[in-house]
Write a protein that holds these residues in place. Structure first.
Motif, PDB file in Angstrom:
ATOM      1  N   ASP A   1       5.530  25.121  19.749  1.00  0.00           N
ATOM      2  CA  ASP A   1       5.171  26.050  20.825  1.00  0.00           C
ATOM      3  C   ASP A   1       5.060  25.310  22.157  1.00  0.00           C
ATOM      4  OD1 ASP A   1       4.217  28.576  21.971  1.00  0.00           O
ATOM      5  OD2 ASP A   1       2.235  27.620  21.998  1.00  0.00           O
TER       6      ASP A   1
ATOM      7  N   LEU B   1       7.175  34.075  23.724  1.00  0.00           N
ATOM      8  CA  LEU B   1       6.149  33.037  23.628  1.00  0.00           C
ATOM      9  C   LEU B   1       4.770  33.660  23.413  1.00  0.00           C
ATOM     10  CD1 LEU B   1       7.364  30.510  26.356  1.00  0.00           C
ATOM     11  CD2 LEU B   1       7.228  30.116  23.880  1.00  0.00           C
TER      12      LEU B   1
ATOM     13  N   ALA C   1       6.313  33.312  12.605  1.00  0.00           N
ATOM     14  CA  ALA C   1       6.232  32.416  13.758  1.00  0.00           C
ATOM     15  C   ALA C   1       7.485  31.540  13.865  1.00  0.00           C
ATOM     16  CB  ALA C   1       4.981  31.550  13.663  1.00  0.00           C
ATOM     17  N   ARG C   2       7.966  31.083  12.722  1.00  0.00           N
ATOM     18  CA  ARG C   2       9.191  30.269  12.755  1.00  0.00           C
ATOM     19  C   ARG C   2      10.368  31.094  13.268  1.00  0.00           C
ATOM     20  NH1 ARG C   2      10.383  27.520   7.300  1.00  0.00           N
ATOM     21  NH2 ARG C   2      11.965  26.485   8.563  1.00  0.00           N
TER      22      ARG C   2
ATOM     23  N   LEU D   1       3.379  23.695  14.276  1.00  0.00           N
ATOM     24  CA  LEU D   1       3.744  24.917  14.997  1.00  0.00           C
ATOM     25  C   LEU D   1       3.264  24.853  16.445  1.00  0.00           C
ATOM     26  CD1 LEU D   1       5.150  27.602  14.760  1.00  0.00           C
ATOM     27  CD2 LEU D   1       3.032  28.586  13.886  1.00  0.00           C
TER      28      LEU D   1
ATOM     29  N   GLN E   1       4.244  36.445  21.714  1.00  0.00           N
ATOM     30  CA  GLN E   1       4.236  36.796  20.282  1.00  0.00           C
ATOM     31  C   GLN E   1       3.949  35.560  19.431  1.00  0.00           C
ATOM     32  OE1 GLN E   1       7.872  38.675  19.036  1.00  0.00           O
ATOM     33  NE2 GLN E   1       7.829  40.158  20.701  1.00  0.00           N
ATOM     34  N   LEU E   2       4.570  34.461  19.804  1.00  0.00           N
ATOM     35  CA  LEU E   2       4.371  33.223  19.063  1.00  0.00           C
ATOM     36  C   LEU E   2       2.909  32.778  19.136  1.00  0.00           C
ATOM     37  CD1 LEU E   2       5.577  30.927  17.400  1.00  0.00           C
ATOM     38  CD2 LEU E   2       6.231  29.804  19.551  1.00  0.00           C
ATOM     39  N   ASN E   3       2.316  32.885  20.316  1.00  0.00           N
ATOM     40  CA  ASN E   3       0.915  32.500  20.475  1.00  0.00           C
ATOM     41  C   ASN E   3      -0.001  33.385  19.621  1.00  0.00           C
ATOM     42  OD1 ASN E   3      -1.169  30.903  21.678  1.00  0.00           O
ATOM     43  ND2 ASN E   3      -1.691  32.697  22.895  1.00  0.00           N
TER      44      ASN E   3
ATOM     45  N   VAL F   1      10.204  33.689  15.323  1.00  0.00           N
ATOM     46  CA  VAL F   1      10.006  33.906  16.758  1.00  0.00           C
ATOM     47  C   VAL F   1      10.338  32.630  17.528  1.00  0.00           C
ATOM     48  CG1 VAL F   1       8.288  34.394  18.550  1.00  0.00           C
ATOM     49  CG2 VAL F   1       8.341  35.777  16.466  1.00  0.00           C
ATOM     50  N   ALA F   2       9.950  31.477  17.006  1.00  0.00           N
ATOM     51  CA  ALA F   2      10.274  30.207  17.672  1.00  0.00           C
ATOM     52  C   ALA F   2      11.793  30.025  17.769  1.00  0.00           C
ATOM     53  CB  ALA F   2       9.635  29.035  16.928  1.00  0.00           C
TER      54      ALA F   2
END
Length: 179
Positions: free
Chosen positions: A127, A87, A63-64, A123, A89-91, A66-67
């Motif tokens: 986001d 976004l 997640a980090r 996180l 993918q992050l979710n 992807v962010a």
């Protein structure tokens, strides 16, 4: 002393000695079995915790990453479709982390679960900040530098919470060994 009486006394002492040895040996063996069961349980518990902590830390790391990709895409002003996909993918990763954090409460200890929740909160803030940045790119008077500064601050808070989670998890694993 009569030889018969000596033989009976000798036999009696032998029986008592053998019986006492058997009782003491039995107690020792039971205690040793309990100790071994305790050690085996602690080892099993540590392995379960280690798997749980890793199952939480892996999507956090993803997640980090992807962010970071989202923020770079926003700086480059890439197409909304690419940013939207990232976004998404992050979710999905946040949802995976949320499920993992629920399992942390089962495996414990509480300090690790609280640290996992802190990562999840941080996180979500990152986001939300990225979504706001994306939505305000066309209409916001804020400059890209202001968005970058805000994101950098939130990303640093996330990094700190991840470090704390890893520290608490490591401490819990070490405590399982010595318990």
């Amino acid at each position: 002393m009569d030889q018969g009486l000596a033989a009976v006394l000798g036999a009696f002492v032998g029986v008592v000695g053998t019986s006492a040895t058997a009782v003491l040996t039995g107690r020792y063996m039971r205690q040793q079995a309990r100790d071994q069961a305790h050690i085996d349980h602690a080892r099993w518990r540590r392995e379960i915790r280690q798997e749980t902590y890793a199952a939480t830390l892996v999507p956090i790391t993803e997640a980090r990453a992807v962010a970071r990709e989202v923020s770079r895409a926003l700086v480059r002003e890439d197409a909304d479709a690419e940013v939207g996909s990232l976004l998404g993918q992050l979710n999905e990763l946040i949802q995976t982390i949320r499920a993992s954090c629920a399992r942390l409460y089962l495996e414990g200890p509480e300090e690790v679960a609280r640290a996992g929740d802190a990562v999840l909160r941080a996180l979500r803030v990152v986001d939300n900040n990225l979504v706001t940045w994306k939505q305000s790119r066309a209409s916001s008077p804020e400059s890209v530098a202001e968005h970058i500064e805000r994101h950098t601050l939130k990303a640093a808070e996330l990094a700190h919470s991840v470090t704390r989670f890893a520290h608490e998890a490591s401490k819990a694993l070490d405590a399982t060994i010595t318990a």
